[in-house]
Scaffold this motif. Structure first.
Motif, PDB file in Angstrom:
ATOM      1  N   LEU A  32     -38.675  92.844  81.333  1.00  0.00           N
ATOM      2  CA  LEU A  32     -38.635  93.980  80.421  1.00  0.00           C
ATOM      3  C   LEU A  32     -39.493  93.689  79.192  1.00  0.00           C
ATOM      4  O   LEU A  32     -39.353  92.633  78.567  1.00  0.00           O
ATOM      5  N   PHE A  33     -40.383  94.628  78.893  1.00  0.00           N
ATOM      6  CA  PHE A  33     -41.168  94.589  77.660  1.00  0.00           C
ATOM      7  C   PHE A  33     -40.745  95.777  76.794  1.00  0.00           C
ATOM      8  O   PHE A  33     -40.674  96.913  77.293  1.00  0.00           O
ATOM      9  N   ILE A  34     -40.483  95.519  75.536  1.00  0.00           N
ATOM     10  CA  ILE A  34     -40.218  96.580  74.566  1.00  0.00           C
ATOM     11  C   ILE A  34     -41.162  96.349  73.401  1.00  0.00           C
ATOM     12  O   ILE A  34     -41.151  95.283  72.780  1.00  0.00           O
ATOM     13  N   TYR A  35     -41.978  97.343  73.086  1.00  0.00           N
ATOM     14  CA  TYR A  35     -42.984  97.107  72.043  1.00  0.00           C
ATOM     15  C   TYR A  35     -43.384  98.413  71.365  1.00  0.00           C
ATOM     16  O   TYR A  35     -43.192  99.516  71.897  1.00  0.00           O
ATOM     17  N   ASP A  36     -43.916  98.246  70.177  1.00  0.00           N
ATOM     18  CA  ASP A  36     -44.655  99.296  69.498  1.00  0.00           C
ATOM     19  C   ASP A  36     -45.826  98.612  68.804  1.00  0.00           C
ATOM     20  O   ASP A  36     -46.145  97.463  69.109  1.00  0.00           O
ATOM     21  N   GLU A  37     -46.451  99.284  67.890  1.00  0.00           N
ATOM     22  CA  GLU A  37     -47.650  98.711  67.283  1.00  0.00           C
ATOM     23  C   GLU A  37     -47.349  97.443  66.489  1.00  0.00           C
ATOM     24  O   GLU A  37     -48.184  96.527  66.422  1.00  0.00           O
ATOM     25  N   ASN A  38     -46.157  97.331  65.936  1.00  0.00           N
ATOM     26  CA  ASN A  38     -45.862  96.214  65.035  1.00  0.00           C
ATOM     27  C   ASN A  38     -44.896  95.181  65.619  1.00  0.00           C
ATOM     28  O   ASN A  38     -44.865  94.045  65.146  1.00  0.00           O
ATOM     29  N   THR A  39     -44.117  95.552  66.614  1.00  0.00           N
ATOM     30  CA  THR A  39     -43.112  94.641  67.145  1.00  0.00           C
ATOM     31  C   THR A  39     -43.282  94.501  68.655  1.00  0.00           C
ATOM     32  O   THR A  39     -43.853  95.377  69.319  1.00  0.00           O
ATOM     33  N   PHE A  40     -42.724  93.410  69.182  1.00  0.00           N
ATOM     34  CA  PHE A  40     -42.830  93.136  70.607  1.00  0.00           C
ATOM     35  C   PHE A  40     -41.663  92.243  71.033  1.00  0.00           C
ATOM     36  O   PHE A  40     -41.323  91.273  70.361  1.00  0.00           O
ATOM     37  N   TRP A  65     -41.194  98.891  79.203  1.00  0.00           N
ATOM     38  CA  TRP A  65     -41.767  98.679  80.545  1.00  0.00           C
ATOM     39  C   TRP A  65     -40.831  97.766  81.323  1.00  0.00           C
ATOM     40  O   TRP A  65     -40.661  96.600  80.999  1.00  0.00           O
ATOM     41  N   PHE A  66     -40.215  98.339  82.348  1.00  0.00           N
ATOM     42  CA  PHE A  66     -39.290  97.602  83.204  1.00  0.00           C
ATOM     43  C   PHE A  66     -39.990  97.337  84.532  1.00  0.00           C
ATOM     44  O   PHE A  66     -40.418  98.273  85.217  1.00  0.00           O
TER      45      PHE A  66
END
Length: 361
Positions: A32-40, A65-66
């Motif tokens: 699993l990926f969890i992200y935005d422009e500033n965090t990940f 993204w799973f």
């Protein structure tokens, strides 16, 4: 050299979740990926319950993204479908490996199934064709693979290092990036096949063994199988863009991201052109091989014909003086044997000189 390994899965009934693939022993793993422009954030080897808790607590605006490796656990797939509110027949399509590349739009879900290609060996160029499925929802992308592969390593690294635009774009752009990575594997495969095609062309011009024809046929079959996987992908990409323009579906792929799918469509045309070019080269190699064989046979027949023509008058002379008639004055000649040999030798020299003058050999 072995032929293309195109998965021949048996057909399943609609809405039937039954694994019919070739990797029932692959360990199940989830990422699993969890992200935005500033965090990940990245999570590996967690249970589905733990992933569900993370997703519930995550920001609704972050991209999730799973990715699931291993599709033989039917109960797990049902739980994934229930948590993400995916129709049962869509989950069944993930396990239907006999279907061609396709895309289907529901109310808030885009289902994308594509054939992935990667050579297993640089020597044999055994091409593996497997199915990878994607489900795109708002800010959520699910990908399903039968086994672990290196298709998406570049995308993972870009997310981790904040390289390129992927951290600044939406989930539609993430889907574009994953499809682009799959298509790059097509180019890798085609480049390897093209190198071997060039080698076959060289061998067709210098060698005359039957193995060349076998190689030409096997590489032709490989290219046809790759083409079989690309043509539906080209059609799907075109239909996706067309349907988006008609429906203006912003919740699945935004207008700012859909333009990137045009690049994938152009890549599919480029790959098909490359395949057709190599197929034409293989066809030329076949024609050249048979032409060379024909010319070689003609040269052999020419030599044999000249030898036959040279010996025809000699055989006639030998036959005449080999008859057992008593009234043959030449038989009583003291040096008739030597005269006959000189006449025969003279005939051979005259005929060879004449053939040379006419440039028959």
């Amino acid at each position: 050299m072995r032929r293309v390994k195109y998965k021949k899965a048996r057909k399943l009934q609609p809405n039937s979740l039954e694994y019919a693939g070739s990797f029932p022993e692959v360990p199940i793993s989830m990422q699993l990926f969890i992200y935005d422009e500033n965090t990940f954030e990245e999570y590996n080897d967690l249970s589905l319950k733990e992933i569900e808790e993370i997703l519930i607590a995550a920001s609704p605006h972050a991209i999730k993204w799973f990715n699931l490796h291993g599709l033989h656990d039917i109960d797990l797939l049902k739980e994934v479908g229930n948590f993400f509110h995916i129709e049962s027949y869509i989950m069944a399509e993930i396990l239907n490996f006999s279907r061609r590349t396709r895309v289907e739009e529901l109310d808030n879900t885009l289902f994308f199934s594509v054939k992935a290609i990667l050579p297993y060996s640089n020597e044999d160029i055994l091409v593996g064709i497997e199915q990878i499925s994607f489900i795109l929802q708002e800010n959520v992308l699910l990908s399903f693979q039968e086994k672990r592969g290196a298709f998406f390593n570049l995308i993972r690294e870009r997310i981790r290092t904040k390289t390129g635009q992927i951290r600044r774009k939406d989930s539609g752009y993430l889907l574009y990036g994953l499809l682009d990575s799959l298509m790059e594997s097509y180019f890798v495969t085609l480049d390897l096949i093209e190198d071997n095609v060039e080698q076959i062309l060289l061998e067709a011009r210098t060698k005359y063994h039957k193995q060349i024809l076998v190689s030409i046929e096997e590489y032709t079959q490989q290219l046809q199988e790759v083409k079989r996987a690309i043509i539906p992908l080209r059609e799907v990409l075109y239909n996706l863009k067309t349907q988006h323009d008609k429906k203006n579906v912003e919740c699945q792929i935004s207008r700012s991201s859909i333009v990137f799918f045009d690049r994938l469509q152009y890549k599919s045309y480029e790959m098909l052109d490359q395949i057709d070019y190599n197929l034409n080269k293989l066809d030329s190699a076949t024609n050249y091989y048979f032409s060379s064989q024909s010319n070689r046979m003609n040269e052999i027949m020419k030599v044999l014909t000249i030898v036959s023509v040279v010996f025809i008058p000699l055989t006639f002379i030998v036959g005449v003086y080999g008859m057992n008639f008593e009234n043959m004055p030449e038989l009583k000649t003291e040096n008739g044997y030597f005269y006959t040999l000189w006449v025969m030798l003279g005939l051979v020299v005259l005929m060879i000189t004449y053939f040379k003058w006419r440039k028959w050999f």
